[in-house]
Design a protein around this motif. Structure first.
Motif, mmCIF file in Angstrom:
data_model
loop_
_atom_site.group_PDB
_atom_site.id
_atom_site.type_symbol
_atom_site.label_atom_id
_atom_site.label_comp_id
_atom_site.label_asym_id
_atom_site.label_seq_id
_atom_site.Cartn_x
_atom_site.Cartn_y
_atom_site.Cartn_z
ATOM 1 N N ARG A 55 39.749 42.277 30.423
ATOM 2 C CA ARG A 55 38.444 42.910 30.643
ATOM 3 C C ARG A 55 38.336 44.186 29.802
ATOM 4 N NH1 ARG A 55 39.120 43.922 36.114
ATOM 5 N NH2 ARG A 55 40.090 41.874 35.991
ATOM 6 N N THR A 74 47.451 39.716 37.409
ATOM 7 C CA THR A 74 46.916 40.661 38.393
ATOM 8 C C THR A 74 45.821 41.519 37.762
ATOM 9 O OG1 THR A 74 48.730 42.183 37.896
ATOM 10 C CG2 THR A 74 48.992 40.767 39.813
ATOM 11 N N LYS A 75 46.124 42.104 36.605
ATOM 12 C CA LYS A 75 45.120 42.951 35.941
ATOM 13 C C LYS A 75 44.230 42.133 35.019
ATOM 14 C CE LYS A 75 47.874 47.103 35.275
ATOM 15 N NZ LYS A 75 48.370 47.934 34.192
ATOM 16 N N ALA A 76 44.840 41.176 34.300
ATOM 17 C CA ALA A 76 44.064 40.382 33.338
ATOM 18 C C ALA A 76 43.185 39.386 34.097
ATOM 19 C CB ALA A 76 45.011 39.645 32.408
ATOM 20 N N ASP A 77 42.047 39.017 33.501
ATOM 21 C CA ASP A 77 41.203 37.993 34.123
ATOM 22 C C ASP A 77 41.874 36.626 34.028
ATOM 23 O OD1 ASP A 77 39.268 39.748 34.909
ATOM 24 O OD2 ASP A 77 38.006 39.464 33.136
ATOM 25 N N LEU A 78 42.661 36.431 32.974
ATOM 26 C CA LEU A 78 43.399 35.181 32.801
ATOM 27 C C LEU A 78 44.695 35.489 32.061
ATOM 28 C CD1 LEU A 78 43.171 32.090 33.278
ATOM 29 C CD2 LEU A 78 42.131 31.925 31.012
ATOM 30 N N THR A 81 36.959 48.002 29.414
ATOM 31 C CA THR A 81 36.539 49.066 30.323
ATOM 32 C C THR A 81 35.649 50.042 29.572
ATOM 33 O OG1 THR A 81 38.719 48.860 31.337
ATOM 34 C CG2 THR A 81 37.400 50.756 32.002
ATOM 35 N N LEU A 92 42.634 36.459 28.927
ATOM 36 C CA LEU A 92 41.373 37.212 28.923
ATOM 37 C C LEU A 92 41.609 38.588 29.529
ATOM 38 C CD1 LEU A 92 38.949 34.379 30.176
ATOM 39 C CD2 LEU A 92 39.198 35.229 27.828
#
Ligand code: ADP
Ligand code: MG
Length: 321
Positions: free
Chosen positions: A31, A17-21, A33, A29
Motif C-alpha cells: 500500500r 501482515t503489513k502488505a496487502d499481498l 501511504t 502488493l
C-alpha cells in the motif's frame, strides 16, 4: 532434497501482515501511504566474494538482510518489506532452515516483512531488496552536506576489518580478543533506529560498508565539499586501541563491513545529535568537519596525516599474506 515450491512454502511463505499481498502470487502488493516516500535498495552477496563459503548459514541469513537494512538506516527510512532472490547449488534444508531463521529473526525485529522473491539452482548467491518508508523530503541524502557541518559516526569502527586481519593471518589476536571482534564481521547491527532518530537533524548520511575514507568521499563528492577528520577522535574498541598505529588506521579508515552510520549535522544541532544517539541506544562521536574546500584532510595531535599512506597499508597487508 526438497522441491522449490515446498521449500518456499515451508521457509519463506509467511502470512502477510503489513502488505496487502505477500508471498504466493505473481507479485506482492504494498500500500502507498500519503505523505511518505518509498526508499528502495538492493544488495547482493556472492559466495567467495562477500562471505566465506563455509559461513554459518544463520549468520549469513542475518548478514544478508542486515547489509540491506543498513542502507535504509542510512537514509532514515523505516523498513517495511523485503524480497529475497537466492540461488544455491542444491535445495539443502540443513542450509536453508538456519539461513531463513537468521534472516527472518532480524526481519521480525525490524517489522520488515518478506513479501516475495525467487529461488533457483546455481552458485550460492543471495540478493535482497528492501523497501522502507520516509516522510517526503526527509531522507538523509549523500548530497546534503554543508560547509561547517560536524561529521559524526555511530558505534566504533574497525573491528570487522580487525577480525578479517586475524583470519587472513595478517596479524595475531588472542583467541578471546578474536571471539570479541568476530561478531562485528559476521553479524553486523543495522543502525535503523539511529537513522530514523536523525531525521530533521542530520544533513547527509551513509552507512560504512567499504571503510570511512572511501565512503565519506561519496558524501564529499555528491555534496561538492571537503572535510577534515581528527583521527584521534575516531571511536574504536578497546581491542583495536591495543593494536599498532598502522593497523588502527587501516581498520578504522580503510576497513569495511562495519555498517555504522557516518553523517553530517550543523554544529547548532550538536546536542540534538547526542540525544538522537541516546534515543537509538548507540553512541555517536564527532570526528571532524565539512569544509568548503574540496578534498579530505586527516590530522591528529601530532599533525597532518597522509591519506595515501593509509590506503597503501592494505596493499602492504596483502603482500604479507
Ligand atoms: P513466478 O514463477 O511467478 O516468478 P515463483 O514460483 O518464482 O513465481 O514464486 C512463487 C511465489 O513465491 C512468488 O510469490 C514469489 O515471490 C515467492 N518466492 C519465491 N522464492 C522466494 C524466496 N526465496 N523468498 C520469498 N518468497 C519467494
Ligand atoms: Mg519467480
Amino acid at each position: 532434497m526438497i522441491s522449490e515450491f515446498d521449500l518456499i512454502a515451508k521457509y519463506f511463505a509467511k502470512p502477510a501482515t503489513k502488505a496487502d499481498l505477500g508471498v504466493g502470487d505473481d507479485c506482492a502488493l504494498l500500500r502507498q501511504t500519503t505523505g511518505m516516500q518509498m526508499a528502495i535498495s538492493t544488495d547482493m552477496l556472492v559466495s567467495g566474494t562477500h562471505f566465506f563459503p563455509d559461513t554459518d548459514p544463520r549468520q549469513l541469513g542475518h548478514k544478508s538482510l542486515a547489509v540491506n537494512l543498513s542502507d535504509l538506516a542510512a537514509m532514515g527510512a523505516q523498513p517495511i518489506a523485503c524480497t529475497l532472490a537466492v540461488s544455491m547449488p542444491e535445495s539443502n534444508e540443513t542450509f536453508i532452515a538456519p539461513f531463513a531463521e537468521g534472516l527472518l529473526a532480524l526481519a521480525n525485529q525490524h517489522g520488515c516483512e518478506l513479501i516475495g522473491g525467487d529461488t533457483t539452482r546455481g552458485p550460492l548467491n543471495i540478493c535482497i531488496t528492501v523497501f522502507g518508508q520516509i516522510p517526503t523530503g526527509q531522507a538523509l541524502r549523500r548530497d546534503a552536506a554543508k560547509p561547517g557541518d560536524e561529521i559524526w559516526v555511530s558505534g566504533t569502527l574497525g573491528d570487522a576489518r580487525l577480525a578479517l586481519a586475524h583470519m587472513r593471518q595478517e596479524l595475531q589476536l588472542e583467541e578471546t580478543q578474536f571471539q570479541r571482534v568476530l561478531p562485528r564481521m559476521l553479524k553486523p547491527t543495522p543502525r535503523v533506529e539511529l537513522g530514523i532518530a536523525l531525521r530533521g537533524i542530520a544533513h547527509a548520511a551513509l552507512d560504512l560498508s567499504d571503510g570511512l575514507l572511501g565512503d565519506l568521499t561519496h558524501i564529499l563528492d555528491a555534496s561538492h565539499v571537503g572535510a577534515s577528520i581528527n583521527t584521534d577522535w575516531i571511536p574504536m574498541s578497546k581491542i583495536l586501541t591495543m593494536q599498532e598505529t598502522s593497523w588502527r588506521h587501516q581498520c578504522t579508515l580503510g576497513g569495511g563491513d562495519d555498517y555504522e552510520l557516518c553523517f553530517t549535522a550543523p554544529p547548532e544541532k550538536h546536542d540534538q545529535v547526542i540525544e538522537a544517539g541516546k534515543r537509538a541506544g548507540v553512541t555517536v562521536t564527532h570526528i571532524g568537519k565539512i569544509e568548503e574546500e574540496t578534498g579530505l584532510k586527516l590530522y591528529n595531535a601530532s599533525g597532518t596525516l597522509h591519506q595515501d599512506n593509509i590506503r597503501s597499508f592494505d596493499h602492504f597487508a596483502a603482500q604479507k599474506k
